[in-house]
Write an enzyme that holds these catalytic residues in place. Structure first.
Site, PDB file in Angstrom:
ATOM      1  N   TYR A   1       4.571  -6.841  12.240  1.00 19.53           N
ATOM      2  CA  TYR A   1       5.864  -6.431  12.783  1.00 19.53           C
ATOM      3  C   TYR A   1       5.723  -5.905  14.202  1.00 19.53           C
ATOM      4  O   TYR A   1       4.806  -5.141  14.501  1.00 19.53           O
ATOM      5  CB  TYR A   1       6.482  -5.328  11.921  1.00 19.53           C
ATOM      6  CG  TYR A   1       6.964  -5.813  10.581  1.00 19.53           C
ATOM      7  CD1 TYR A   1       7.978  -6.756  10.474  1.00 19.53           C
ATOM      8  CD2 TYR A   1       6.401  -5.306   9.420  1.00 19.53           C
ATOM      9  CE1 TYR A   1       8.424  -7.186   9.234  1.00 19.53           C
ATOM     10  CE2 TYR A   1       6.847  -5.736   8.173  1.00 19.53           C
ATOM     11  CZ  TYR A   1       7.853  -6.674   8.090  1.00 19.53           C
ATOM     12  OH  TYR A   1       8.291  -7.098   6.869  1.00 19.53           O
TER      13      TYR A   1
ATOM     14  N   LYS B   1      -3.031  23.703  -6.491  1.00 16.28           N
ATOM     15  CA  LYS B   1      -1.594  23.487  -6.292  1.00 16.28           C
ATOM     16  C   LYS B   1      -1.346  22.040  -5.886  1.00 16.28           C
ATOM     17  O   LYS B   1      -2.286  21.318  -5.540  1.00 16.28           O
ATOM     18  CB  LYS B   1      -1.076  24.455  -5.228  1.00 16.28           C
ATOM     19  CG  LYS B   1      -1.687  24.251  -3.853  1.00 16.28           C
ATOM     20  CD  LYS B   1      -1.311  25.394  -2.920  1.00 16.28           C
ATOM     21  CE  LYS B   1      -1.918  25.182  -1.548  1.00 16.28           C
ATOM     22  NZ  LYS B   1      -1.841  26.391  -0.729  1.00 16.28           N
TER      23      LYS B   1
HETATM   24  C1  LIG Z   1      -3.160  26.779  -0.431  1.00 16.00           C
HETATM   25  C2  LIG Z   1      -3.657  28.171  -0.413  1.00 16.00           C
HETATM   26  C3  LIG Z   1      -5.020  28.442  -0.328  1.00 16.00           C
HETATM   27  C4  LIG Z   1      -6.056  27.352  -0.160  1.00 16.00           C
HETATM   28  O1  LIG Z   1      -6.038  26.904   1.174  1.00 16.00           O
HETATM   29  P1  LIG Z   1      -7.108  25.849   1.704  1.00 16.00           P
HETATM   30  O2  LIG Z   1      -6.880  25.799   3.161  1.00 16.00           O
HETATM   31  O3  LIG Z   1      -6.801  24.566   1.049  1.00 16.00           O
HETATM   32  O4  LIG Z   1      -8.434  26.376   1.324  1.00 16.00           O
HETATM   33  C5  LIG Z   1      -5.426  29.749  -0.400  1.00 16.00           C
HETATM   34  N1  LIG Z   1      -4.538  30.755  -0.517  1.00 16.00           N
HETATM   35  C6  LIG Z   1      -3.210  30.539  -0.579  1.00 16.00           C
HETATM   36  C7  LIG Z   1      -2.284  31.690  -0.699  1.00 16.00           C
HETATM   37  C8  LIG Z   1      -2.723  29.250  -0.522  1.00 16.00           C
HETATM   38  O5  LIG Z   1      -1.405  29.035  -0.580  1.00 16.00           O
END
Ligand SMILES: *Cc1c(COP(=O)(O)O)cnc(C)c1O
EC number: 5.1.1.1
Length: 365
Positions: free
Chosen positions: A254, A35
């Site tokens: 800055y 994702k």
């Molecule tokens: C993002 C996600 C994961 C992966 O999580 P990590 O902490 O990056 O391993 C697994 N399951 C769901 C439902 C997620 O949204």
């Protein structure tokens, strides 16, 4: 010449980290979670390194289309399911599996005209209180789904809030196991932290590692990436574009937030918050110059940072600066988790926030 900033994705490291996740979940199938454009790496750039996974899990339908466009014919799972009834048509066309976490999604399925039943992952809210049916309502949601001709196999999933911390997973695991005891179907419960820290209890039929694939420790600073034998999959590098010599009392940048307490040579590196380097980083944030570890001094500007050259006195205009990941010059590694910690955040956010103006090199081996 473009500015010297460059991000590089390491294919061999992705492969290594996927293998590492697999070794913690023997006999389970592995969703590679891609994702957010593969945690900022770019889906197309990570595909070669992660194609050994059993499926790709993501949120965005456009990203699912990109995975199919790469030629992936295996499972693709929408972790949040559909957002709109029209999404179900794309699910049919692209053969996407999707999570079902609320009544509205069941309503959409019930109204959907399809020739081919769809594979769904029914999600339980076992304590995280974001998405999913409560344990009390889970069974009736399952029964309703199971009666629909639009639905093929139903798998069961939940997500842990504390797999990386002291509270752990027991409280949620128990809720999930109790409420699913009498239901058939494959189980998927473990994210990265649960996969590494709580195996084999959390293994189920499918694990869902994300962050470990990208070489960041899910439970930093309790454990670092080296502890889990993870390799960085993204390096962000740039070069020095100037060197300044300071005397005692001279200030930098800055707000003059840093004053030299003696003679000091600093390098100006071409990276700033407009590249996604967090402005919350301040004096002391680790940086590599020519593969040698040093520290940032002063504030992060939009396009520049300043680094202490004391440990690398011969670094000059053009010297390599590694913000995180691996120095191409020496192979030295600066874990992204250490930089994230200096900014009061997590590696996830830094990877995802690399700005569009940062060019990516062709993925290396
Ligand atoms: C993002 C996600 C994961 C992966 O999580 P990590 O902490 O990056 O391993 C697994 N399951 C769901 C439902 C997620 O949204």
């Amino acid at each position: 010449m473009p500015r010297p900033i460059l991000a590089t994705v390491h294919t061999a490291a992705l492969r290594h980290n996927l293998d590492r996740a697999r070794r913690s979940a023997v006999d389970a199938r592995v969703w590679a979670v891609v994702k957010a454009n593969a945690y900022g790496h770019g889906i197309e750039r990570v595909f070669e390194g992660l194609r050994g996974a059993d499926g790709f899990a993501l949120l965005d339908l456009a990203e699912a289309e990109r995975v199919r466009a790469l030629g992936w014919r295996g499972p693709v799972l929408l972790l949040e399911g559909v957002f709109d009834a029209r999404d179900l048509e794309l699910c049919s066309r692209l053969d996407l599996w999707h999570s079902v976490h609320c009544d509205e999604q069941i309503d959409m399925l019930a109204a959907h005209k399809t020739l081919k039943p769809q594979r769904v992952f029914l999600k339980m809210n076992s304590g995280m209180n974001r998405l999913g049916f409560s344990p009390e309502r889970f069974g009736s949601a399952w029964t309703r789904l199971n009666a629909l001709p639009q639905v093929d196999e139903i798998s069961l999933m939940t997500h842990f809030s504390d797999a990386d911390g002291p509270r752990g997973i027991e409280h949620q695991l128990e809720v999930f196991e109790r409420a699913t005891r009498d239901l058939p179907g494959e189980r998927s419960i473990a994210n990265s932290a649960a996969t590494l820290r709580h195996a084999p209890r959390t293994r189920g039929d499918w694990v869902r590692p994300g962050i470990v694939l990208y070489g960041s420790a899910p439970d930093f600073p309790e454990h670092d990436a080296a502890h889990w034998q993870l390799q960085p999959t993204m390096s962000l590098s740039t070069r020095l574009i100037s060197v300044q010599t300071l005397k005692a009392g001279d200030t930098i940048g800055y707000g003059s937030r840093f004053a030299a307490d003696g003679p000091l040579t600093i390098g100006i590196a071409a990276v700033g918050y407009a590249d996604g380097y967090p402005r919350h980083c301040d004096t002391g944030t680790p940086v590599l110059v020519n593969g040698v570890r040093t520290r940032m001094v002063g504030r992060v500007s939009m396009d520049m940072i300043t680094v202490d050259l004391t440990p690398v006195p011969d670094a000059a205009f053009g010297a390599e600066v590694t913000l995180w990941g691996r120095s191409a010059l020496t192979g030295a590694v600066l874990p992204i988790d250490e930089v994230a910690q200096a900014a009061g955040t997590v590696g996830y956010e830094l990877m995802c926030a690399v700005a569009p103006r940062v060019p990516f090199a062709p993925a290396d081996e």
